[in-house]
Design an enzyme around this catalytic site. Structure first.
Site, mmCIF file in Angstrom:
data_model
loop_
_atom_site.group_PDB
_atom_site.id
_atom_site.type_symbol
_atom_site.label_atom_id
_atom_site.label_comp_id
_atom_site.label_asym_id
_atom_site.label_seq_id
_atom_site.Cartn_x
_atom_site.Cartn_y
_atom_site.Cartn_z
ATOM 1 N N ASP A 338 -4.135 -4.566 -4.645
ATOM 2 C CA ASP A 338 -4.268 -5.864 -3.935
ATOM 3 C C ASP A 338 -3.325 -6.987 -4.483
ATOM 4 O O ASP A 338 -3.644 -7.240 -5.808
ATOM 5 C CB ASP A 338 -5.793 -6.239 -3.662
ATOM 6 N N GLU A 373 0.594 -4.034 -2.414
ATOM 7 C CA GLU A 373 0.799 -5.237 -1.779
ATOM 8 C C GLU A 373 1.729 -5.997 -2.153
ATOM 9 O O GLU A 373 1.332 -6.778 -2.997
ATOM 10 C CB GLU A 373 -0.580 -5.710 -1.318
#
Length: 662
Positions: A338, A373
């Site tokens: 993330d 990401e």
């Protein structure tokens, strides 16, 4: 009376060796570290750590056993301008604990201490770390080792995927055990999913703001203890720990040939900003664990209040050890990071950052599937295409181009083709493979596929932020009617685009990622930021699933696996046999034709045999096919008899695949 001997600075964390427990804690700036042991009644015994080797404080508890509850108190300077926020009144969680007992509530004893130490003791309110030592019989489990070229990712939430599944026993729904249930595995196998990517299963907590509103952090990105399995998704069956239940799920999925990737959070911690709770790193060594400004404030490049300083040597090793723990202890096959730009911050983004170098040097981790990401909200935070070899990346440019092409009529076919070809301009020139592009139309963060076709505006009022949260840049199209209630003509166009987008995703070069529920027609009622909705808004409604769409999706994935141009994970080159780009007349597209405004029709011949016909206009069209005998292929129909097709008549917003007869 418990007494600590010096013990050893390794292994890191709290480890039972059969005779006792060795405790270690990193703190470069502490003046004293106190181990706090708790009995079953919550009574606390404080013992100063007797030894320090470098920046590792350590001690050994003879006779200590698994199940021991513990925490730490750390003393040192309280000098916020220099980044130090030590406060022995606050019990602290071991950043390496592998289990926790209890929950973190909205308790005022965790906060305070912005400009001076808060003297309220937090021990009674803080979950206690648990020493665990669990053996497990993997019964010869081996990783499925799916080649990247064959990988089809399915992004799912443990609870959202299974909570309403009618064929899973009620007591198992919403849990790790549900992932191992034959009904769920059958669904994944029928679809053709090779890789299940789970939203965070690390121990997370709910932000105080959400608790005040009666909401929770459903997605789980507010991680407190990254080594610990989150017990919220455990069934609670007697004798079965959360760790064992997750292991059982991974083993069952592996037995079915399905990989497991974990979404992990190392960009920020659950301590939030300076007004947030002091639970762990802030009190252990704030200046080492976090990115700080010159005046000691948190550099909030994540938007979550703080950012972990992953370039610090110890913090780098903490992440590497954590990933190896999940790999070795739970046999997971990979990780999705993330806000992955934080991994490479030094503080500017650097492909050679310490954590990237450590991952590349680790033979076990470098063999895993690693997905980033590729952004954060800091300066220079958008880094799509810039991660080092070994990483694949979530491709938001692919997402926006495909939405814009099919739903807005604003993307030229040259841009469409470039992203259909694994966004080659982003990845090929940097020595990456097509699989580096994680293609997606939707993900957990944003509209579902159905909502993308039903809502032009977000509808996030249930989140309690007056609809301010969530993106306003969705590239969606409701076809003239906001919401799920619309007339038959509008629904016909929506369903055509639904299938066109799924087909585009699953037949593009690169690695496709399907959001769980998109194959069923799942809606979140227009909420494009459902991070705090642990309810029927986010749980898949299996009873009302679109069965025809599920079959369509499964047929598409089977078709994908038959086409060498999509599975060999090699770049398409001009003039080779992998791809030919044709116009509506079946002729090769000229350089000039690529640049002709927003032309929305083309044909793509893959591996000299599969012809993808695309009509993204809002009207019917007729295309002339290349020379050869063509017939339909599932899920686009099958001819009952030999027929030489020379033209294809396509409705608005449609895509079709034909196969060339031998």
């Amino acid at each position: 009376m418990a007494v600590l001997t010096h013990g050893s600075p390794t292994p890191s964390g709290a480890h039972f060796d059969g005779k006792g427990i060795n405790f270690t804690l990193f703190s470069a700036h502490a003046e004293q570290v106190t181990l706090c042991l708790f009995d079953e009644q919550g009574q606390e015994r404080q013992i100063a750590m007797p030894a320090r080797t470098g920046d590792i404080w350590h001690g050994y508890l003879p006779g200590g056993k698994p199940g021991q509850r513990y925490g730490y108190r750390v003393s040192g300077p309280f000098e916020p301008s220099r980044g130090h926020r030590f406060n022995p009144h606050k019990l602290l969680i071991d950043p390496r604990t592998r289990a926790l007992e209890g929950k973190v509530g909205d308790d005022p004893r965790f906060t305070g201490g912005v400009s001076q130490p808060d003297v309220r003791d937090s021990a009674a309110a803080l979950p206690k770390c648990l020493v665990i030592h669990e053996e497990y019989d993997w019964q010869g489990d081996k990783p499925p080792a799916i080649p990247w070229g064959n990988t089809v990712i399915y992004e799912a939430h443990v609870r959202g995927l299974t909570q309403l599944h009618p064929d899973i026993p009620p007591e198992l729904r919403g849990t790790y055990a549900a992932l191992a249930h034959p009904a769920l595995i059958e669904h994944l196998k029928t679809l053709g999913i090779t890789t299940l990517e789970l939203l965070p299963v690390q121990f997370h907590i709910d932000e105080p703001r959400l608790q005040k509103m009666g909401l929770s952090n459903y997605w789980g990105y507010n991680v407190l203890a990254p080594f610990a399995v989150d017990p919220d998704y455990a069934s609670g069956r007697e004798g079965i720990s959360p760790l064992r239940e997750l292991r059982d799920a991974v083993k069952a999925l592996h037995n079915a040939g399905i990989e497991v990737i974990l979404d992990v959070v190392f960009n920020h911690s659950a301590e939030l900003d300076v007004f947030g709770p002091t639970l762990c790193q802030r009190g252990i060594d704030n200046a080492s664990y976090y990115w700080l400004t010159p005046d000691g404030e948190y550099d909030n490049i994540t938007g979550c209040g703080n950012a972990l300083r992953l370039s610090h040597p110890y913090v780098t090793q903490w992440v590497i050890d954590c990933l190896n723990y999940w790999r070795d202890s739970c046999h997971v096959d990979g990780f999705r990071f993330d806000l992955g730009t934080v991994l490479g911050r030094t503080p500017a983004f650097d492909q050679h950052a310490p954590l990237f170098a450590a991952l590349a040097a680790d033979e076990r981790l470098s063999a895993c599937k690693l997905i980033a990401e590729p952004w954060d909200i800091g300066l220079g935070g958008y880094q799509l295409g810039n991660f080092p070899t070994g990483f694949s990346e979530w491709n938001d440019q692919y997402r926006d181009a495909m939405r814009g092409f099919w739903l807005r009529g604003e993307v030229p076919r040259g841009t469409f083709a470039q992203h259909f070809a694994a966004s080659s301009r982003l990845f090929e020139q940097r020595g990456r493979l097509p699989s580096a592009s994680i293609n997606q139309i939707t993900a957990h963060d944003g509209f579902t596929l159905l909502d993308l076709l039903c809502f032009n505006q977000k509808h996030n009022q249930m989140n309690g932020e007056e609809n301010r949260d969530g993106s306003d840049n969705n590239h969606s199209n409701n076809f003239g009617c906001e919401g799920l209630v619309a007339d038959a003509a509008i629904w016909q166009r929506r369903k055509a685009c639904q299938r066109a987008l799924l087909t585009t995703l699953l037949l593009s070069q690169g690695t496709p990622m399907l959001l769980a529920g998109d194959e069923q027609g799942h809606s979140q009622q227009g909420n494009n930021n459902a991070y705090c909705q642990n309810n029927i808004l986010t749980w898949l409604d299996w009873g009302s699933a679109d069965r025809a769409l599920m079959t369509f999706t499964a047929d598409l994935i089977r078709l994908r696996q038959q086409i060498p141009a999509l599975t060999q994970d090699q770049w398409w080159q001009s003039g080779d046999s992998n791809v030919q780009w044709l116009d509506s007349q079946g002729q090769a597209l000229s350089d000039a034709a690529w640049e002709q405004g927003c032309q929305q029709q083309l044909q793509i011949l893959l591996s000299q045999r599969w012809l993808v016909l695309i009509n993204a206009t809002d009207h019917e069209c007729e295309m002339h096919l290349p020379e050869g005998e063509w017939e339909g292929i599932p899920p686009f129909g099958v001819s009952d008899h030999a027929e030489r097709l020379t033209t294809w008549r396509g409705s608005a917003h449609t895509i079709c695949v034909l196969i060339k007869r031998d």
